[in-house]
Every structure is written in C-alpha cells, then in structure tokens.
Design a protein around this motif. Structure first.
Motif, PDB file in Angstrom:
ATOM      1  N   GLN A 199       0.833  -1.201   0.000  1.00 53.23           N
ATOM      2  CA  GLN A 199       0.000   0.000   0.000  1.00 53.23           C
ATOM      3  C   GLN A 199       0.870   1.253   0.000  1.00 53.23           C
ATOM      4  O   GLN A 199       0.631   2.189  -0.781  1.00 53.23           O
ATOM      5  N   ALA A 200       1.868   1.279   0.853  1.00 47.86           N
ATOM      6  CA  ALA A 200       2.713   2.465   0.986  1.00 47.86           C
ATOM      7  C   ALA A 200       3.489   2.762  -0.293  1.00 47.86           C
ATOM      8  O   ALA A 200       3.563   3.916  -0.742  1.00 47.86           O
ATOM      9  N   ILE A 201       4.064   1.728  -0.897  1.00 48.43           N
ATOM     10  CA  ILE A 201       4.846   1.929  -2.120  1.00 48.43           C
ATOM     11  C   ILE A 201       3.953   2.383  -3.261  1.00 48.43           C
ATOM     12  O   ILE A 201       4.316   3.260  -4.052  1.00 48.43           O
ATOM     13  N   ARG A 202       2.753   1.810  -3.347  1.00 56.05           N
ATOM     14  CA  ARG A 202       1.800   2.230  -4.389  1.00 56.05           C
ATOM     15  C   ARG A 202       1.445   3.696  -4.245  1.00 56.05           C
ATOM     16  O   ARG A 202       1.400   4.455  -5.221  1.00 56.05           O
ATOM     17  N   ILE A 203       1.189   4.138  -3.015  1.00 55.69           N
ATOM     18  CA  ILE A 203       0.847   5.535  -2.775  1.00 55.69           C
ATOM     19  C   ILE A 203       1.997   6.446  -3.158  1.00 55.69           C
ATOM     20  O   ILE A 203       1.807   7.503  -3.770  1.00 55.69           O
ATOM     21  N   GLU A 204       3.223   6.039  -2.839  1.00 58.62           N
ATOM     22  CA  GLU A 204       4.412   6.843  -3.172  1.00 58.62           C
ATOM     23  C   GLU A 204       4.622   6.919  -4.678  1.00 58.62           C
ATOM     24  O   GLU A 204       4.837   8.002  -5.229  1.00 58.62           O
ATOM     25  N   VAL A 205       4.546   5.795  -5.355  1.00 59.33           N
ATOM     26  CA  VAL A 205       4.798   5.759  -6.802  1.00 59.33           C
ATOM     27  C   VAL A 205       3.802   6.634  -7.560  1.00 59.33           C
ATOM     28  O   VAL A 205       4.167   7.307  -8.531  1.00 59.33           O
ATOM     29  N   ASN A 206       2.563   6.642  -7.097  1.00 56.17           N
ATOM     30  CA  ASN A 206       1.521   7.396  -7.794  1.00 56.17           C
ATOM     31  C   ASN A 206       1.247   8.771  -7.181  1.00 56.17           C
ATOM     32  O   ASN A 206       0.348   9.480  -7.648  1.00 56.17           O
ATOM     33  N   HIS A 207       2.000   9.118  -6.127  1.00 56.04           N
ATOM     34  CA  HIS A 207       1.819  10.422  -5.458  1.00 56.04           C
ATOM     35  C   HIS A 207       0.345  10.626  -5.092  1.00 56.04           C
ATOM     36  O   HIS A 207      -0.218  11.716  -5.275  1.00 56.04           O
ATOM     37  N   GLU A 208      -0.260   9.587  -4.575  1.00 57.93           N
ATOM     38  CA  GLU A 208      -1.710   9.582  -4.407  1.00 57.93           C
ATOM     39  C   GLU A 208      -2.246  10.637  -3.447  1.00 57.93           C
ATOM     40  O   GLU A 208      -3.276  11.259  -3.715  1.00 57.93           O
ATOM     41  N   LEU A 209      -1.562  10.857  -2.332  1.00 61.56           N
ATOM     42  CA  LEU A 209      -2.093  11.812  -1.369  1.00 61.56           C
ATOM     43  C   LEU A 209      -1.950  13.244  -1.870  1.00 61.56           C
ATOM     44  O   LEU A 209      -2.844  14.074  -1.664  1.00 61.56           O
ATOM     45  N   ASP A 210      -0.837  13.540  -2.540  1.00 59.91           N
ATOM     46  CA  ASP A 210      -0.679  14.867  -3.152  1.00 59.91           C
ATOM     47  C   ASP A 210      -1.721  15.072  -4.238  1.00 59.91           C
ATOM     48  O   ASP A 210      -2.305  16.159  -4.361  1.00 59.91           O
ATOM     49  N   GLU A 211      -1.954  14.037  -5.048  1.00 53.24           N
ATOM     50  CA  GLU A 211      -2.960  14.121  -6.108  1.00 53.24           C
ATOM     51  C   GLU A 211      -4.347  14.371  -5.515  1.00 53.24           C
ATOM     52  O   GLU A 211      -5.133  15.162  -6.046  1.00 53.24           O
ATOM     53  N   LEU A 212      -4.638  13.705  -4.400  1.00 61.63           N
ATOM     54  CA  LEU A 212      -5.939  13.874  -3.774  1.00 61.63           C
ATOM     55  C   LEU A 212      -6.130  15.301  -3.277  1.00 61.63           C
ATOM     56  O   LEU A 212      -7.189  15.914  -3.498  1.00 61.63           O
ATOM     57  N   GLU A 213      -5.138  15.849  -2.613  1.00 64.97           N
ATOM     58  CA  GLU A 213      -5.247  17.221  -2.119  1.00 64.97           C
ATOM     59  C   GLU A 213      -5.457  18.209  -3.265  1.00 64.97           C
ATOM     60  O   GLU A 213      -6.285  19.121  -3.185  1.00 64.97           O
ATOM     61  N   ARG A 214      -4.705  18.020  -4.343  1.00 62.64           N
ATOM     62  CA  ARG A 214      -4.848  18.908  -5.498  1.00 62.64           C
ATOM     63  C   ARG A 214      -6.219  18.731  -6.152  1.00 62.64           C
ATOM     64  O   ARG A 214      -6.830  19.697  -6.606  1.00 62.64           O
ATOM     65  N   ALA A 215      -6.708  17.499  -6.192  1.00 63.43           N
ATOM     66  CA  ALA A 215      -8.016  17.237  -6.800  1.00 63.43           C
ATOM     67  C   ALA A 215      -9.139  17.868  -5.990  1.00 63.43           C
ATOM     68  O   ALA A 215     -10.105  18.403  -6.559  1.00 63.43           O
ATOM     69  N   LEU A 216      -9.051  17.817  -4.672  1.00 64.96           N
ATOM     70  CA  LEU A 216     -10.083  18.424  -3.829  1.00 64.96           C
ATOM     71  C   LEU A 216     -10.156  19.935  -4.059  1.00 64.96           C
ATOM     72  O   LEU A 216     -11.245  20.512  -4.166  1.00 64.96           O
ATOM     73  N   ALA A 217      -8.992  20.570  -4.151  1.00 63.50           N
ATOM     74  CA  ALA A 217      -8.968  22.008  -4.415  1.00 63.50           C
ATOM     75  C   ALA A 217      -9.487  22.312  -5.815  1.00 63.50           C
ATOM     76  O   ALA A 217     -10.246  23.269  -6.016  1.00 63.50           O
ATOM     77  N   ALA A 218      -9.083  21.498  -6.800  1.00 64.45           N
ATOM     78  CA  ALA A 218      -9.530  21.712  -8.180  1.00 64.45           C
ATOM     79  C   ALA A 218     -11.042  21.559  -8.294  1.00 64.45           C
ATOM     80  O   ALA A 218     -11.723  22.366  -8.935  1.00 64.45           O
ATOM     81  N   ALA A 219     -11.571  20.514  -7.663  1.00 59.32           N
ATOM     82  CA  ALA A 219     -13.020  20.288  -7.703  1.00 59.32           C
ATOM     83  C   ALA A 219     -13.772  21.440  -7.050  1.00 59.32           C
ATOM     84  O   ALA A 219     -14.795  21.906  -7.563  1.00 59.32           O
ATOM     85  N   SER A 220     -13.263  21.907  -5.937  1.00 61.97           N
ATOM     86  CA  SER A 220     -13.917  23.003  -5.227  1.00 61.97           C
ATOM     87  C   SER A 220     -13.919  24.285  -6.051  1.00 61.97           C
ATOM     88  O   SER A 220     -14.866  25.073  -5.994  1.00 61.97           O
ATOM     89  N   ALA A 221     -12.853  24.489  -6.821  1.00 65.08           N
ATOM     90  CA  ALA A 221     -12.730  25.699  -7.622  1.00 65.08           C
ATOM     91  C   ALA A 221     -13.694  25.727  -8.797  1.00 65.08           C
ATOM     92  O   ALA A 221     -14.104  26.800  -9.242  1.00 65.08           O
ATOM     93  N   ILE A 222     -14.068  24.562  -9.319  1.00 66.15           N
ATOM     94  CA  ILE A 222     -14.930  24.530 -10.517  1.00 66.15           C
ATOM     95  C   ILE A 222     -16.396  24.285 -10.184  1.00 66.15           C
ATOM     96  O   ILE A 222     -17.247  24.384 -11.066  1.00 66.15           O
TER      97      ILE A 222
END
Length: 321
Positions: free
Chosen positions: A206-229
C-alpha cells in the motif's frame, strides 16, 4: 470458471447524493471501469452531461464501451481537472465525484504489480505510460526514504526493518517482481497476531503504491480543483477506503466549511478577513448492512458529501494532512 464482476460501492447513495440537477454537468474524476459513471448517467436527463477522468490507459480503453452521447472522457489525473476542463471552455460544473484508491481490475491484473497475491512485474503505476515504477523507486531510494514512506503511507511499525532488508537485498540483486518483494517482507517481519489472515506485506505494498503514484498529493490537489470549478450549490462527493485518504477528505471539507478554524485565536483578525465558508457542513454516509454483507469491498468505504456555497474560491483552505 467464475468471472469477476466489479460492483461499485454505495451504488445508490453516491449518485443520489451527487446529482441534484438531472440536466446539469458532472465530473467523474475516477472512471475506473465505469461503474459509477453508468449510475450517474442513469440519473441524468437527456440534457445532462458527464465528463470522466482517468490516468489509466486501460480505463480509457474500457470507456469506449459507453456510447452514450452525454458521456466523454479525458486521459489525465483528476488533479488536473480544472486545467483540462478550461481547455474545453468549461469553468463550472454541478458536481464532482471521486472514488479514491486503486481499482479492483488493477489489483487483479498480475501485470500491473499492485498485489502480492499474484506474481508479476513490480510496476504499481496507475498510468503505465509515464513515471517511475515501484521497482525503479526501490532500486534508488535510500533506507531513510523507504522507512519514511512505509511508516507514513503504510503505517508500518516495522518500516525501518523492512527498509534495511530491501537495501541489503539490492546489493546482490534488485527487486523486480511482486513475489520477490512479498517474500522479502514476509521473511523480515512477523505476522499480525490480531489478524493472522493479513499478509505481512499488505502495508508495504500500500505504501509503495501511494508513493509511486503520489496519491495523497494528487488527492489534495483534486479536492482544491473540484472546489474551484463547482458552481454554487454544486456537490462534491468523495468515497475513500483507507484512513489516510479519508482523513485528508474530512479535514479538507471541515476546514472549507469552517474557515474560521484556520485562524489562530491568539492572533489578531487579519484585515478584511471573511469567514464565510466555501462549503456547507459535509455529510458522512456509510454503506448499508446489506451492501457490506454482499460486497466485501464496501465494508471500509466512507462517502463524504458537501454542497458548495457561493463564495469565490480565492484561496485553498490550507494544509489538510
């Protein structure tokens, strides 16, 4: 031979919470194999429209099965939805849906390298056309970085021990397959006494998958992007399965609904500060007992839904982890 059938979780609750205007414009930021997209389309009128996103080329290929003229898809991570939609002239939508984490088809394909249950290349990338594979990351990261990732993203208490074993192993041969990594972890740490059925490598994968895909950073950016639109009264609906992801979603929505909490009460109020929230108080929805019994994947799922206020999205609500 039995055939695996993917069942989208919260299949009734999620579309119902998302779609307030059947004739509106909606975004499914995590198409996967289209389970939720089809359900959302089922709630739209002929004038409604759904735009999906996914960074997995196989998901994009699977989307061709949907011939509904109200549907289209963009090959890109959900974190880029604001920019990608702007390129098509879209600046506001009526709802955004996110189903966080790895999809079942990705896990069940040995060639993707997400699971220790199958022997395959140690890849783990959600977008196989770009980025560093898990094998490449494990070959270059030092023990300190590996320890941090396993501890932070896997909450693995044996993180340092596993990291040292990985570094020692690659002195003779790099880790190249899922079986090699799973066996190394299994030989390094004891089984969980509280849950003997859990494989010792579960948290590491789980940890390596999250790191390879930058999942938590992507999630934070997606939440802000969704809120903006989101248009005023637009809805954001997010399903998460792990505490790491759900914590980010919960804190983001709580802070966006209560911006005054981001201000240190010991400091003077900034000039012109406006404590008007970006979202109304979010709702938390859990799967029904019946769904949890019939679909094991639903048991750990949490749906959080929030309605956008009319306040312009001028600033993100800050650090959410």
């Amino acid at each position: 031979m039995s055939v695996f059938v993917h069942l989208p979780v919260l299949r009734q609750e999620a579309p119902e919470a998302l779609v307030a205007r059947p004739d509106g414009l909606y975004v499914d930021g995590t198409f996967g194999r289209g389970g939720h997209s089809r359900l959302i389309l089922g709630r739209l009128s002929p004038e409604g429209r759904l735009i999906a996103f996914d960074r997995d080329p196989e998901a994009i290929a699977a989307s061709r099965e949907i011939t509904d003229p109200r549907f289209s898809i963009i090959h890109a991570p959900f974190s880029s939805m604001r920019e990608k939609l702007a390129e098509t002239g879209i600046t506001q939508v009526d709802g955004v849906f996110l189903d966080i984490g790895v999809s079942s088809p990705q896990i069940d394909d040995p060639q993707r390298g997400f699971s220790f249950r199958f022997d395959g290349p140690l890849d783990m990338r959600m977008d196989t056309t770009t980025g560093e594979t898990a094998a490449e990351w494990l070959a270059r990261a030092d023990a300190g970085e590996i320890t941090r990732v396993l501890a932070d993203y896997g909450e693995e208490k044996f993180a340092r021990r596993i990291a040292q074993a990985i570094v020692e192993r690659r002195k003779t041969a790099p880790l190249a397959t899922t079986s090699e990594l799973a066996k190394l972890v299994e030989a390094t740490v004891p089984r969980n006494r509280r849950d003997a059925m859990q494989h010792p490598a579960t948290r590491t994968f789980q940890a390596i998958r999250i790191e390879v895909n930058h999942e938590l950073d992507e999630l934070e950016r997606a939440l802000a992007a969704a809120s903006a639109i989101l248009a005023p009264a637009g809805r954001l609906a997010v399903i998460s399965f792990h505490s790491l992801e759900d914590r980010i979603v919960k804190r983001f929505l709580d802070r966006a609904a209560h911006p005054e909490r981001a201000i240190d009460p010991r400091l003077p109020m900034p000039a012109g500060f406006n404590a008007e929230p970006w979202f109304e108080a979010p709702r938390r929805i859990l799967p029904s007992k019946e769904e949890a019994e019939t679909n094991p994947r639903a048991r750990s799922s949490v749906l959080r839904v929030a309605v956008r206020t009319a306040r312009p999205w001028e600033d993100a609500p800050g650090e959410v982890r």
